[in-house]
Design an enzyme around this catalytic site. Structure first.
Site, PDB file in Angstrom:
ATOM      1  N   ARG A  92      28.386 -46.520 -34.070  1.00  0.00           N
ATOM      2  CA  ARG A  92      28.992 -47.043 -35.308  1.00  0.00           C
ATOM      3  C   ARG A  92      29.091 -45.908 -36.326  1.00  0.00           C
ATOM      4  O   ARG A  92      30.041 -45.814 -37.082  1.00  0.00           O
ATOM      5  CB  ARG A  92      28.175 -48.217 -35.868  1.00  0.00           C
ATOM      6  N   ASP A 116      49.731 -46.038 -48.588  1.00  0.00           N
ATOM      7  CA  ASP A 116      49.874 -46.541 -47.220  1.00  0.00           C
ATOM      8  C   ASP A 116      51.064 -45.791 -46.607  1.00  0.00           C
ATOM      9  O   ASP A 116      52.219 -46.018 -46.980  1.00  0.00           O
ATOM     10  CB  ASP A 116      50.133 -48.062 -47.267  1.00  0.00           C
ATOM     11  N   TYR A 164      53.300 -55.175 -47.660  1.00  0.00           N
ATOM     12  CA  TYR A 164      53.099 -55.803 -46.351  1.00  0.00           C
ATOM     13  C   TYR A 164      52.255 -57.088 -46.544  1.00  0.00           C
ATOM     14  O   TYR A 164      51.251 -57.070 -47.261  1.00  0.00           O
ATOM     15  CB  TYR A 164      52.395 -54.816 -45.405  1.00  0.00           C
ATOM     16  N   LYS A 207      50.838 -48.248 -35.500  1.00  0.00           N
ATOM     17  CA  LYS A 207      52.296 -48.098 -35.527  1.00  0.00           C
ATOM     18  C   LYS A 207      52.706 -46.713 -35.016  1.00  0.00           C
ATOM     19  O   LYS A 207      52.518 -46.415 -33.862  1.00  0.00           O
ATOM     20  CB  LYS A 207      52.799 -48.378 -36.948  1.00  0.00           C
TER      21      LYS A 207
HETATM   22  C1  LIG Z   1      52.621 -51.109 -43.945  1.00  0.00           C
HETATM   23  C2  LIG Z   1      51.456 -51.702 -43.220  1.00  0.00           C
HETATM   24  N1  LIG Z   1      50.226 -51.522 -43.708  1.00  0.00           N
HETATM   25  C3  LIG Z   1      49.136 -52.035 -43.095  1.00  0.00           C
HETATM   26  C4  LIG Z   1      49.259 -52.790 -41.938  1.00  0.00           C
HETATM   27  C5  LIG Z   1      48.023 -53.366 -41.302  1.00  0.00           C
HETATM   28  O1  LIG Z   1      47.644 -52.646 -40.182  1.00  0.00           O
HETATM   29  P1  LIG Z   1      46.909 -53.275 -38.899  1.00  0.00           P
HETATM   30  O2  LIG Z   1      47.830 -54.306 -38.326  1.00  0.00           O
HETATM   31  O3  LIG Z   1      46.676 -52.092 -38.014  1.00  0.00           O
HETATM   32  O4  LIG Z   1      45.643 -53.892 -39.402  1.00  0.00           O
HETATM   33  C6  LIG Z   1      50.521 -52.997 -41.400  1.00  0.00           C
HETATM   34  C7  LIG Z   1      50.671 -53.811 -40.184  1.00  0.00           C
HETATM   35  O5  LIG Z   1      51.749 -54.277 -39.858  1.00  0.00           O
HETATM   36  C8  LIG Z   1      51.655 -52.435 -42.053  1.00  0.00           C
HETATM   37  O6  LIG Z   1      52.896 -52.641 -41.593  1.00  0.00           O
END
Ligand SMILES: Cc1ncc(COP(=O)(O)O)c(C=O)c1O
Length: 358
Positions: free
Chosen positions: A25, A149, A77, A174
């Site tokens: 961890r 992000d 998101y 992604k």
């Molecule tokens: C722009 C964005 N930020 C954060 C996330 C969250 O990531 P995760 O699905 O890996 O938890 C996503 C997921 O689709 C996203 O598109």
């Protein structure tokens, strides 16, 4: 290749006598190799890998205290919005959602309690562009963290730390991992004290990723630049195809000169990315559903950033957790389709769109 250390614990010769690893961890050699790679591609000093993008965001929010205020974008998101409003509001954090492509609107919400500005650019799914440098400038003299992000652009197209941000975050699920076979999150920072605190939270809260997923993400990162180039090329071709199509009302893609934030996209990104959204003629919901059902090469699915093309219906999928009125105010109407354009031969992708759109 870094081995997959499928290991939870490490032998010690005497209590505390170990080779840098005690318990996975806290540290794991495969995760550590990934964390170094993440820091390197974001031109940062410290990388941290988590079990998902949302787990990474969760760690950032735990830097804050009840009463602190956060400013973010109104077309965030859906999962990020849900984490903010359904989890952290209950712990006393206060969130303001504004159209952040208009910097004046951010400025209007800044007060003494503001501790974090959460930027997502390009935004999901409206493809708005937020001026990272302008946001950094806005809080330069203040004790306010700027987090970006960077999921949509990826580190290949945009490096927020270089532009002065304090924290960069990824859903590495992604583009970084890139093959739709991993769920993983990342944070990268430069500041020593901030890194120490995030490292503490990562270990204390424990939302880490496993060694196999770390390995797969490391492998994905090796081809990020090549994949991104093709994602961008294919998306540009498809954006122009859709723009000229008589059954399509509007295409959201920052590469168009007519895009309201095109100039900023051009300066802060290397290219315009692999994502676009579009609305059917007359915002016809039934027509939109027909398109996503008819697509064969584009798979109708959640997520984005993999080598295979995906289509999504944000209103009922990725953004269903945002109230309809708020969602529609930012443009996420029921007739909106989002494409994550893959790296297939673009002629095949166009043929698929041609047969799917009336
Ligand atoms: C722009 C964005 N930020 C954060 C996330 C969250 O990531 P995760 O699905 O890996 O938890 C996503 C997921 O689709 C996203 O598109």
């Amino acid at each position: 290749m870094p081995p997959i250390y499928q290991t939870s614990t490490y032998a010690q010769t005497t209590p505390g006598g170990h080779q840098g690893f005690e318990y996975s961890r806290t540290h794991n050699p495969t995760r550590q190799a990934l964390e170094k790679s993440l820091a390197s591609i974001e031109a940062g000093a410290f990388g941290f890998a988590f079990g998902s993008g949302l787990a990474a965001m969760d760690a950032v929010l735990k830097l804050l205290k009840p009463g602190d205020e956060i400013i973010s974008t109104d077309d965030l998101y859906g999962g990020s919005y849900r984490l903010f409003t359904k989890i952290f509001e209950d712990f006393g954090l206060k969130f303001h959602f504004v159209p952040m492509h208009d910097v004046e609107q951010i400025k209007a919400k800044i007060n003494d309690k503001t501790k974090l500005i959460w930027v997502e650019t390009p935004t999901n799914p409206m493809m708005n562009i937020i001026d990272i440098q302008a946001v950094v400038e806005l809080v330069k003299e203040k004790e306010v963290l700027v987090a970006v992000d960077n999921t949509f652009a990826s580190s290949y197209l945009q490096q927020p730390l270089v532009m002065g941000a304090d924290i960069v975050m990824h859903s590495a699920t992604k583009y970084l991992a890139g093959h739709s076979d991993v769920v993983l999150g990342a944070l990268v920072v430069n500041d020593d004290a901030l890194a120490e605190r995030i490292g503490f939270i990562q270990n204390a809260s424990g939302a880490v990723c496993g060694p196999m997923d770390s390995f797969l993400t490391l492998r994905g990162i090796k081809t990020l630049h090549v994949r991104m180039q093709r994602h961008c090329e294919n998306t540009a071709t498809i954006a122009h195809f859709l723009k000229d199509h008589p059954s399509i009302e509007k295409v959201y893609w920052p590469g168009f000169e007519s895009h309201p934030n095109h100039r900023i996209a051009k300066t802060q990104m290397k290219d315009y990315g692999g994502m676009l959204s579009f609305v059917t003629k007359g915002a016809d919901y039934q027509a939109a559903i027909k398109i996503v059902e008819r697509l064969k090469l584009f798979t109708l699915a959640e997520s984005l950033g993999g080598v295979e093309s995906l289509a999504g219906h944000p209103a009922s999928m990725t953004h269903a957790s945002i109230p309809k009125a708020l969602r529609e105010k930012s443009g996420v109407v029921d007739a909106l389709i989002r494409l994550s354009v893959g790296i297939e031969d673009v002629r095949d992708l166009i043929t698929d769109l041609e047969q799917a759109i009336d």
